[in-house]
Design a protein around this motif. Structure first.
Motif, PDB file in Angstrom:
ATOM      1  N   ARG A 117      -8.897  55.181 -23.709  1.00 43.08           N
ATOM      2  CA  ARG A 117      -8.922  56.342 -24.600  1.00 43.08           C
ATOM      3  C   ARG A 117      -7.531  56.939 -24.746  1.00 43.08           C
ATOM      4  N   ALA A 118      -6.830  57.020 -23.626  1.00 40.82           N
ATOM      5  CA  ALA A 118      -5.466  57.570 -23.653  1.00 40.82           C
ATOM      6  C   ALA A 118      -4.542  56.665 -24.461  1.00 40.82           C
ATOM      7  N   MET A 119      -4.712  55.356 -24.291  1.00 45.23           N
ATOM      8  CA  MET A 119      -3.866  54.385 -25.017  1.00 45.23           C
ATOM      9  C   MET A 119      -4.000  54.567 -26.527  1.00 45.23           C
ATOM     10  N   MET A 146      24.506  58.797 -13.273  1.00 38.88           N
ATOM     11  CA  MET A 146      23.147  58.691 -13.852  1.00 38.88           C
ATOM     12  C   MET A 146      22.671  60.068 -14.303  1.00 38.88           C
ATOM     13  N   ASN A 147      22.327  60.182 -15.571  1.00 41.20           N
ATOM     14  CA  ASN A 147      21.807  61.467 -16.059  1.00 41.20           C
ATOM     15  C   ASN A 147      20.307  61.366 -16.358  1.00 41.20           C
ATOM     16  N   CYS A 148      19.710  62.497 -16.697  1.00 38.08           N
ATOM     17  CA  CYS A 148      18.253  62.547 -16.908  1.00 38.08           C
ATOM     18  C   CYS A 148      17.806  61.583 -18.009  1.00 38.08           C
ATOM     19  N   TRP A 149      18.597  61.543 -19.086  1.00 40.41           N
ATOM     20  CA  TRP A 149      18.219  60.693 -20.215  1.00 40.41           C
ATOM     21  C   TRP A 149      18.167  59.218 -19.794  1.00 40.41           C
ATOM     22  N   ARG A 150      19.201  58.816 -19.044  1.00 45.09           N
ATOM     23  CA  ARG A 150      19.279  57.429 -18.576  1.00 45.09           C
ATOM     24  C   ARG A 150      18.123  57.106 -17.616  1.00 45.09           C
ATOM     25  N   VAL A 151      17.828  58.048 -16.742  1.00 43.13           N
ATOM     26  CA  VAL A 151      16.702  57.844 -15.814  1.00 43.13           C
ATOM     27  C   VAL A 151      15.407  57.687 -16.606  1.00 43.13           C
ATOM     28  N   GLY A 152      15.267  58.522 -17.651  1.00 45.96           N
ATOM     29  CA  GLY A 152      14.072  58.456 -18.485  1.00 45.96           C
ATOM     30  C   GLY A 152      13.889  57.099 -19.147  1.00 45.96           C
ATOM     31  N   ASN A 153      15.007  56.401 -19.382  1.00 44.00           N
ATOM     32  CA  ASN A 153      14.944  55.078 -20.007  1.00 44.00           C
ATOM     33  C   ASN A 153      14.703  53.956 -19.006  1.00 44.00           C
ATOM     34  N   LEU A 154      14.809  54.300 -17.711  1.00 40.04           N
ATOM     35  CA  LEU A 154      14.714  53.241 -16.702  1.00 40.04           C
ATOM     36  C   LEU A 154      13.533  53.424 -15.745  1.00 40.04           C
ATOM     37  N   ILE A 155      12.682  54.404 -16.047  1.00 41.31           N
ATOM     38  CA  ILE A 155      11.576  54.673 -15.119  1.00 41.31           C
ATOM     39  C   ILE A 155      10.697  53.437 -14.915  1.00 41.31           C
ATOM     40  N   ALA A 156      10.307  52.806 -16.016  1.00 41.90           N
ATOM     41  CA  ALA A 156       9.397  51.660 -15.900  1.00 41.90           C
ATOM     42  C   ALA A 156      10.014  50.521 -15.087  1.00 41.90           C
ATOM     43  N   GLY A 185      17.218  45.717 -22.712  1.00 37.28           N
ATOM     44  CA  GLY A 185      17.408  47.148 -22.490  1.00 37.28           C
ATOM     45  C   GLY A 185      16.407  47.973 -23.292  1.00 37.28           C
ATOM     46  N   THR A 186      16.103  47.503 -24.494  1.00 31.82           N
ATOM     47  CA  THR A 186      15.120  48.203 -25.328  1.00 31.82           C
ATOM     48  C   THR A 186      13.722  48.090 -24.724  1.00 31.82           C
ATOM     49  N   VAL A 187      13.422  46.907 -24.148  1.00 34.19           N
ATOM     50  CA  VAL A 187      12.130  46.747 -23.468  1.00 34.19           C
ATOM     51  C   VAL A 187      12.017  47.790 -22.361  1.00 34.19           C
ATOM     52  N   MET A 188      13.086  47.925 -21.563  1.00 34.26           N
ATOM     53  CA  MET A 188      13.070  48.865 -20.436  1.00 34.26           C
ATOM     54  C   MET A 188      12.876  50.296 -20.909  1.00 34.26           C
ATOM     55  N   SER A 189      13.646  50.689 -21.915  1.00 32.13           N
ATOM     56  CA  SER A 189      13.556  52.091 -22.340  1.00 32.13           C
ATOM     57  C   SER A 189      12.236  52.368 -23.062  1.00 32.13           C
ATOM     58  N   ARG A 190      11.806  51.421 -23.907  1.00 33.40           N
ATOM     59  CA  ARG A 190      10.557  51.663 -24.650  1.00 33.40           C
ATOM     60  C   ARG A 190       9.364  51.745 -23.702  1.00 33.40           C
ATOM     61  N   LEU A 191       9.391  50.843 -22.726  1.00 38.50           N
ATOM     62  CA  LEU A 191       8.323  50.825 -21.732  1.00 38.50           C
ATOM     63  C   LEU A 191       8.307  52.132 -20.934  1.00 38.50           C
ATOM     64  N   SER A 192       9.503  52.592 -20.581  1.00 38.24           N
ATOM     65  CA  SER A 192       9.610  53.835 -19.810  1.00 38.24           C
ATOM     66  C   SER A 192       9.079  55.012 -20.616  1.00 38.24           C
ATOM     67  N   ARG A 193       9.523  55.096 -21.871  1.00 43.29           N
ATOM     68  CA  ARG A 193       9.084  56.206 -22.727  1.00 43.29           C
ATOM     69  C   ARG A 193       7.580  56.142 -22.960  1.00 43.29           C
ATOM     70  N   ALA A 194       7.055  54.915 -23.101  1.00 48.38           N
ATOM     71  CA  ALA A 194       5.614  54.752 -23.337  1.00 48.38           C
ATOM     72  C   ALA A 194       4.823  55.244 -22.126  1.00 48.38           C
ATOM     73  N   ARG A 219       1.785  51.393 -27.548  1.00 49.74           N
ATOM     74  CA  ARG A 219       0.569  50.734 -27.101  1.00 49.74           C
ATOM     75  C   ARG A 219       0.811  49.235 -26.915  1.00 49.74           C
ATOM     76  N   THR A 220       1.503  48.655 -27.881  1.00 49.37           N
ATOM     77  CA  THR A 220       1.741  47.206 -27.832  1.00 49.37           C
ATOM     78  C   THR A 220       2.550  46.825 -26.611  1.00 49.37           C
ATOM     79  N   ILE A 221       3.608  47.565 -26.329  1.00 48.40           N
ATOM     80  CA  ILE A 221       4.477  47.163 -25.228  1.00 48.40           C
ATOM     81  C   ILE A 221       3.765  47.370 -23.878  1.00 48.40           C
TER      82      ILE A 221
END
Ligand SMILES: [Zn+2]
Lengths: 219, 199
Positions: free
Chosen positions: B141-143, A1-11, B176-185, B151-153
């Motif tokens: 406000r942050a959103m 597991m690398n930082c990028w992957r963790v960043g994609n799985l935080i939520a 997988g895209t839901v997971m990553s997009r949500l995480s980045r958001a 914002r949508t996700i």
């Protein structure tokens, strides 16, 4: 597991959406990586998402009216699609214009089909032209042969050969069969428009009745 | 409206609603009854979802109505395997972004001329007031500082309480895209909230 992957799985990690193996892998990484550990902590500490608090009375008025308005809109969408006189103005008008987008798209699709058919017809014409050219060439050859034959035998057969290889021969080869296809757009238009009527329920259903019996809220 | 400043947590409706599958069973014998249950179950969630994107009560109301009118005409609505909930949120989300896009194209001027809702005007104004106040503070406000995609996700997951699978269906993206997009958001959101804090 690398930082990028963790960043994609935080939520999903915080929401408990990951399987055990992935959770353990992330936990391992967080023990070794302060940056990711801080990020996860910050995300986990986000405040809850809250819904705007509307006066309950205002809210109940809104949603009571919601059902009435909806019943009216449904009734209008069932009744007025092909009847300009009944088509309401304002928000209903907008709605019906939106409703009409589907038939418009279908008509456009049919137009496309017709254009394709038209293209096919043109191709057929092109082929007929080619055939005519081929027939003329054949005729030319026959003419040449005939001249040579006449030269050789000097027989008086001109009339017979002329009748067989006359200029009207190519015209009976092919008639463009697709010419009737031009009737399509009109046929498409008439069958597409009332489609939503068929989807709707029979007369006298609850939503329609509610719409027709209730007082008008939106004009 | 003194109470307007207090905030409620997400699960607003205490009302108990039948499951979507149960509604489909009802709809099989009585489509209108099934439709009625569906409207009662989702009307406020669809309305609030629209409100948070359009920031305009009347427009949100209009969109929510439109979603259900379309639903009424959607022949697959109660079919087995049809993702009814995802369909409702997808139609709603798309409508809202069309409205927002058109509004931006017109230079941010709300086109009010074509509308004449008389009875509900007071209610819409009250909700717009609360909404406008909320948008100046905290999470809302942050959103606003996030991309529409983020914002949508976030809205779908933490406000509408949709599952990851349902979000994938609404947005037509992979799990997988839901997971990553949500995480980045969410990471972006923490950054924005951090910037927002007075130094
Ligand atoms: Zn790391």
């Amino acid at each position: 597991m690398n930082c990028w992957r963790v960043g994609n799985l935080i939520a999903p990690f915080i929401d408990g959406e990951l399987d055990e193996a992935e959770c353990l892998a992330i936990a391992d990484h967080l023990e070794q990586c302060d940056t990711c550990a801080e990020t996860v902590e910050a995300v986990a500490g986000l405040p809850d998402f809250e819904r705007v608090s509307v006066d309950p009375e205002v809210e109940s008025q809104l949603f009571e009216a919601f059902d009435t308005c909806l019943a009216q809109r449904i009734a209008h969408s069932l009744l007025s699609e092909d009847d300009e006189e009944l088509a309401p103005t304002g928000t209903f008008g907008t709605l019906i214009r939106r409703e009409l987008k589907v038939p418009v798209a279908l008509v456009a699709a049919y137009t496309g089909v017709v254009l394709l058919l038209g293209g096919g017809i043109l191709l057929n014409y092109q082929r007929v032209d080619d055939l005519q050219t081929a027939v003329s060439e054949r005729d030319a050859i026959i003419d040449t042969m005939r001249v040579r034959l006449a030269d050789a035998e000097a027989g008086p057969n001109d009339s017979f050969l002329a009748a067989e290889t006359g200029a009207d021969t190519p015209n009976i080869v092919f008639l463009p069969a697709g010419t009737n296809g031009t009737g399509l757009p009109a046929a498409a238009g008439t069958t597409v428009m009332p489609a939503s009527f068929q989807l709707g329920p029979a007369n006298g259903t609850a939503w329609r009745n509610a719409a027709l019996e209730s007082p008008r809220v939106v004009h | 409206m003194g109470r307007a400043t207090t905030l409620k947590l997400v699960p607003q409706t205490q009302e108990k609603h039948p499951s979507d599958d149960d509604i489909k069973v009802v709809a099989r014998t009585n489509r209108d009854r099934g439709f009625d249950l569906l409207v009662r179950k989702y009307r406020d969630r669809i309305y609030y979802h629209a409100l948070y994107i359009t920031k305009d009560s009347e427009e949100a109301f209009d969109v929510a109505q439109d979603v259900f009118v379309r639903g009424y005409h959607e022949s697959r609505l109660f079919d087995d395997g049809f993702l009814t909930k995802a369909w409702l949120f997808r139609v709603c989300t798309n409508r809202c972004y069309n409205i927002v896009r058109d509004r931006n194209r017109r230079g941010g001027i709300l086109d009010r001329l074509g509308k004449s809702t008389v009875v509900l005007q007071e209610q819409h104004r009250a909700i717009d007031d609360v909404m406008a106040r909320e948008l100046t503070e905290g999470m809302a406000r942050a959103m606003e500082k996030l991309s529409p995609e983020h914002r949508t996700i976030l809205l779908l997951r933490y406000f509408d309480d949709l599952s990851y699978k349902e979000i994938a269906d609404v947005l037509d993206i992979k799990l997988g895209t839901v997971m990553s997009r949500l995480s980045r958001a969410k990471v972006r959101l923490t950054a924005v909230i951090g910037e927002d804090l007075p130094a």
